[in-house]
Scaffold this motif. Sequence first.
Motif, PDB file in Angstrom:
ATOM      1  N   PRO A   1      -1.084   7.264   3.480  1.00 50.82           N
ATOM      2  CA  PRO A   1      -0.002   8.009   4.143  1.00 50.82           C
ATOM      3  C   PRO A   1       1.369   7.681   3.559  1.00 50.82           C
ATOM      4  N   PRO A   2       2.194   8.701   3.334  1.00 51.83           N
ATOM      5  CA  PRO A   2       3.537   8.469   2.792  1.00 51.83           C
ATOM      6  C   PRO A   2       4.425   7.622   3.693  1.00 51.83           C
ATOM      7  N   SER A   3       4.109   7.567   5.014  1.00 51.61           N
ATOM      8  CA  SER A   3       4.965   6.808   5.926  1.00 51.61           C
ATOM      9  C   SER A   3       5.014   5.326   5.596  1.00 51.61           C
ATOM     10  N   LEU A   4       4.073   4.834   4.809  1.00 49.54           N
ATOM     11  CA  LEU A   4       4.141   3.423   4.389  1.00 49.54           C
ATOM     12  C   LEU A   4       5.412   3.152   3.601  1.00 49.54           C
ATOM     13  N   GLY A   5       5.959   4.173   3.023  1.00 44.25           N
ATOM     14  CA  GLY A   5       7.213   4.007   2.295  1.00 44.25           C
ATOM     15  C   GLY A   5       8.393   3.683   3.187  1.00 44.25           C
ATOM     16  N   ASP A   6       8.222   3.823   4.536  1.00 41.11           N
ATOM     17  CA  ASP A   6       9.292   3.471   5.468  1.00 41.11           C
ATOM     18  C   ASP A   6       9.353   1.974   5.744  1.00 41.11           C
ATOM     19  N   LEU A   7       8.374   1.210   5.248  1.00 41.56           N
ATOM     20  CA  LEU A   7       8.328  -0.236   5.500  1.00 41.56           C
ATOM     21  C   LEU A   7       9.221  -0.940   4.484  1.00 41.56           C
ATOM     22  N   ARG A   8      10.485  -0.969   4.766  1.00 42.32           N
ATOM     23  CA  ARG A   8      11.465  -1.418   3.776  1.00 42.32           C
ATOM     24  C   ARG A   8      11.510  -2.941   3.641  1.00 42.32           C
ATOM     25  N   VAL A   9      10.902  -3.685   4.572  1.00 43.95           N
ATOM     26  CA  VAL A   9      10.853  -5.150   4.437  1.00 43.95           C
ATOM     27  C   VAL A   9       9.441  -5.632   4.119  1.00 43.95           C
ATOM     28  N   LEU A  10       8.537  -4.705   3.863  1.00 42.92           N
ATOM     29  CA  LEU A  10       7.154  -5.079   3.568  1.00 42.92           C
ATOM     30  C   LEU A  10       7.077  -5.895   2.285  1.00 42.92           C
ATOM     31  N   ASP A  11       6.403  -7.037   2.353  1.00 44.27           N
ATOM     32  CA  ASP A  11       6.266  -7.924   1.195  1.00 44.27           C
ATOM     33  C   ASP A  11       4.874  -7.845   0.588  1.00 44.27           C
ATOM     34  N   ILE A  12       3.844  -7.697   1.427  1.00 40.05           N
ATOM     35  CA  ILE A  12       2.468  -7.678   0.939  1.00 40.05           C
ATOM     36  C   ILE A  12       1.755  -6.453   1.510  1.00 40.05           C
ATOM     37  N   LEU A  13       1.199  -5.618   0.646  1.00 43.34           N
ATOM     38  CA  LEU A  13       0.388  -4.478   1.041  1.00 43.34           C
ATOM     39  C   LEU A  13      -0.940  -4.553   0.311  1.00 43.34           C
ATOM     40  N   ASP A  14      -2.022  -4.685   1.075  1.00 37.75           N
ATOM     41  CA  ASP A  14      -3.356  -4.806   0.487  1.00 37.75           C
ATOM     42  C   ASP A  14      -4.261  -3.748   1.095  1.00 37.75           C
ATOM     43  N   LEU A  15      -4.585  -2.738   0.289  1.00 42.02           N
ATOM     44  CA  LEU A  15      -5.501  -1.665   0.691  1.00 42.02           C
ATOM     45  C   LEU A  15      -6.732  -1.656  -0.209  1.00 42.02           C
ATOM     46  N   SER A  16      -7.007  -2.745  -0.873  1.00 37.03           N
ATOM     47  CA  SER A  16      -8.099  -2.810  -1.851  1.00 37.03           C
ATOM     48  C   SER A  16      -9.465  -2.716  -1.192  1.00 37.03           C
ATOM     49  N   ASN A  17     -10.456  -2.353  -2.005  1.00 37.59           N
ATOM     50  CA  ASN A  17     -11.860  -2.306  -1.582  1.00 37.59           C
ATOM     51  C   ASN A  17     -12.073  -1.362  -0.402  1.00 37.59           C
ATOM     52  N   ASN A  18     -11.614  -0.136  -0.565  1.00 37.92           N
ATOM     53  CA  ASN A  18     -11.850   0.933   0.389  1.00 37.92           C
ATOM     54  C   ASN A  18     -12.274   2.176  -0.386  1.00 37.92           C
ATOM     55  N   ASN A  19     -12.132   3.330   0.244  1.00 35.59           N
ATOM     56  CA  ASN A  19     -12.480   4.588  -0.415  1.00 35.59           C
ATOM     57  C   ASN A  19     -11.289   5.542  -0.455  1.00 35.59           C
ATOM     58  N   PHE A  20     -10.098   5.005  -0.589  1.00 33.88           N
ATOM     59  CA  PHE A  20      -8.921   5.856  -0.682  1.00 33.88           C
ATOM     60  C   PHE A  20      -8.990   6.696  -1.964  1.00 33.88           C
TER      61      PHE A  20
ATOM     62  N   LEU B   1      -4.271  -2.399  -4.711  1.00 29.76           N
ATOM     63  CA  LEU B   1      -4.963  -1.132  -4.484  1.00 29.76           C
ATOM     64  C   LEU B   1      -6.311  -1.117  -5.203  1.00 29.76           C
ATOM     65  N   SER B   2      -6.851  -2.264  -5.545  1.00 30.21           N
ATOM     66  CA  SER B   2      -8.076  -2.378  -6.342  1.00 30.21           C
ATOM     67  C   SER B   2      -9.268  -1.718  -5.652  1.00 30.21           C
ATOM     68  N   ASN B   3     -10.218  -1.261  -6.484  1.00 28.33           N
ATOM     69  CA  ASN B   3     -11.516  -0.779  -6.017  1.00 28.33           C
ATOM     70  C   ASN B   3     -11.390   0.345  -4.994  1.00 28.33           C
ATOM     71  N   ASN B   4     -10.697   1.391  -5.392  1.00 28.83           N
ATOM     72  CA  ASN B   4     -10.644   2.625  -4.642  1.00 28.83           C
ATOM     73  C   ASN B   4     -10.955   3.767  -5.605  1.00 28.83           C
ATOM     74  N   SER B   5     -10.574   4.971  -5.237  1.00 27.39           N
ATOM     75  CA  SER B   5     -10.772   6.125  -6.123  1.00 27.39           C
ATOM     76  C   SER B   5      -9.451   6.835  -6.345  1.00 27.39           C
ATOM     77  N   LEU B   6      -8.390   6.071  -6.427  1.00 30.04           N
ATOM     78  CA  LEU B   6      -7.060   6.633  -6.648  1.00 30.04           C
ATOM     79  C   LEU B   6      -6.943   7.131  -8.075  1.00 30.04           C
ATOM     80  N   GLN B   7      -6.151   8.174  -8.270  1.00 28.05           N
ATOM     81  CA  GLN B   7      -6.101   8.800  -9.591  1.00 28.05           C
ATOM     82  C   GLN B   7      -4.705   9.287  -9.920  1.00 28.05           C
ATOM     83  N   GLY B   8      -4.585   9.878 -11.104  1.00 26.15           N
ATOM     84  CA  GLY B   8      -3.322  10.427 -11.554  1.00 26.15           C
ATOM     85  C   GLY B   8      -2.427   9.357 -12.148  1.00 26.15           C
TER      86      GLY B   8
END
Length: 917
Positions: free
Chosen positions: A427-446, A466-473
């Motif tokens: 979701p693009p709303s994650l871009g609103d987390l302006r103090v976020l230091d660590i984001l881990d979405l690895s090992n899913n099916n995004f 973002l490891s081990n997903n199906s992200l592209q482009g």
Amino acid sequence: MVMIELQSYGSLGCLEDERAGLMKLKEAFHNPARSTALHSWGGGEERDCCKWEKVVCDNATKRVSQLSLSQARYFGNRWFLDASLFLPFQELQSLSLAYDALAGFKGVLNLNKLEVLDLRSNSFTEIPSLDVMQSLRSLNLGGNDLNNSHRFKELTNLTKLEMLHLGDNGLMEIPSSIWALTSLKALSLRNNGLNGLLPLRGLCKLVNLQELDLSNNGFEGNLPSCLMNFTSLRLLELSQNRFEGAIPSTLFPILKSLEYVSLSHNFFEGSFSFSSLANNSNLEVFELVSDNNGLKVETENPPWTPLFQLKVFRLSNCKLNDKTRVLPSFLLNQFQLRAIDLSHNSISGTVPMWLVANNTRLEFLNLANNSLKGTLTLHLNSTHLDMLWFDVSSNYIQGELPPLIGYAFPNLITLNMSSNLFQGSIPPSLGDLRVLDILDLSNNNFSGQLPEHLVTGCVSLGILKLSNNSLQGQFLPSKSNLTKLSALFLDSNVFSGEIPLGIMNCSELWLLDLSDNLFSGKIPDWIGDLPLVSLALSKNALEGPIPSGFCKSNELSFLDLSWNNLSDGVPSCVNLSSLRFLHLQGNEFSGPLPSFLSSLLASSLVTFDVRDNKLSGKIPGWINSFSNLRVLLLGGNSFEGPIPFQLCDLRNISMIDLSSNELSGSIPSCLHGIKVGNEKAFDDTFGTEIYGGYMFLTLLSYSYENQISVNQDVPVPISISDIEEEVEFITKSRSETYKGNVLYFMSGIDLSWNKLTGPIPFEIGYLSDIHALNLSHNHLTGPIPESFSNLKQIESLDLCHNSLSGQIPPKLVELNYLSVFTVAYNNLSGRTPDRKAQFATFDEHSYEGNSLLCGVPLERRCINNEDMSPPQPSYAVQDDTFKIAFLSTFWPTYAVAFVGIIVILYYCPYHKHLIWM
């Protein structure tokens, strides 16, 4: 006039002698390296020293009663303070000299009315003389170096002492004088070198204790039963020890004043019923993180209703509700929680987002490594401003992320949803987390592309996984705003195109992993401008040479460029003095190994992997300059000539792969001198942690008169060590991957598929701790060395496809860990080893191709249960018959001829004499 002036200052609230004394203290604390915290004293128009910072006077007498000089000179070398400077302050009741780099006092502190003395976090090696300070009620000596102090006995004179802090002093034993201080209400011995059983005879005398902190030591044994006598106890901090046994079910119902309980990181076993805390109405913190997963915690039976409202609840790595695996139901009635940690408990059920809804001040939620299912749902328009840490990793949560998750938790510092079943787009709303230091979405099916708002809005992001997903482009547009990014993991996706130019804006990037994608083109030259310590670009379609930009990468420790189409080798200008792990497998590098590598890599290299290239020539003798090398992988090339004896100088080597080359000559007997297989200590050799540690969320603080304090710091690991050193090695007839700490135990030598000749050196049998040995597909001759029975740790032994002869040593059956064994296609003879232990598991394929072998499991049986010797050729019998016939006629003929010669010689002299006459 003098008297009038003194009275005038007195009317202003400050006695002249004390004002002068403060000015002398200011001078003593002066640090030429920086201005002190006392620089305002005596300056400006304020002459009333009672109004100066760090000074408190008694309202009635106007005498100085408190001096807080902490951090007044904390920057600089250790120094000694003249104790006589405090003589003007005879009404002083509280003195703080914390964090001042003090090594001690010159003279004796003569302050007989002093009640509070704070000397914590200095460099004292000796306790100051306490004989004249018998009014002391609080003494803080924490954070010094008092292990060898000889004045602990003076503590017995402090009969009024209520608070004693001796933590962080390196104490190896508890001073016995403490047990005489029966007025103590607070005692801290945390973070020392104390171990063994608690001295119960002394500890049990301190029945007035309200706070007891023994954390971060090595105390052993069961919890002392006399804790039940400490009925006024408010704080019990016993974490980070080695306590064991059961937690007494009768302990907590008696200690009704408890507010804070921490039993984490011990080795408790048995069962513990949380209902025993039901009536502890003051309880705010309960912490029990198990180190051995040997404790069963029951929260549901018997039914109970808590009288407390917790603020911190940490129950991790326990067998929580072992039969039902349900979430503790009493949490439904908790509404003041600020930290919840229920990780590593195998809890089942749906994601309990009601915990977030019920506890509006919740800051920390950790539900990692459970068996939670369902979807992640958030109430519409719900906003949780206090939430800082949200971790639901390693569960079975599915569905899409809530589209407004960034709106719901706008102040998140860490968001970890890795290793679940999430799908859909990020979701693009994650871009609103302006103090976020660590984001881990690895090992899913995004899937799909990364939202541009994420890489432009998360301006504080330090770690993105973002490891081990199906992200592209494409990944990073040139206008990305991730300038604080220190670690970027994009591995195992389907990103394509050239390496994104936007990465160049990540000026603080230490770790970059783009491996296992579809990136193509050349490695950009600007990559050397980044302060990289770890770079992984393997399993892409990159081509061309290694760019000269690497010549600026002076801090690179981990480099993996394997399985691309790179060529032309390593630029000679490259500074690889810090490199520890080099992986270049599966490229198009050709020619001999360049000699300049010997000086560039010598001091630090641990892994050198250039397998499956087109390298040729001889293995250079300078290979021994890699003095710290543990893994040498040269297989799958065209190296020729003998194995250099300099290889034997690699005393720390664990794995050697020279397979599938054109090597000739004999196996160097000196190989027995290397330490292949000798178990190495965990010395961080294979560690690849680039940045790691703990971030502490300080949620609550408990203190006794602001002197001894215990912060409820929730330690949350921050690490980007996920690129572990990983080595593939063929053992047990298949390619195995060894990763991380396993590398400390794995060892092996693979010399297969070469042209090696001669016998196997018996010295190889001295490698008693080796796990895998492969000498197959060579031209080795002679017997299998008897010394191989010494290879006690070996798991895989492959000697097939050689010309070995003789018997298989019977003592090989003593190799109890052997799981793969083959001597197929040699010239071995005699009986196969006894079918016992591991050898009972090997079938005929281990022995096939040896026509003179007999015995189970082969079809050919041995004669009379004896070892069968090779049959003699048929011409041997004919030879024996000829010999018998020859000898039977030879001796009579020889006798007749001998007699005839004697007769002739007897007459010869006479006739000879007649002739010559």
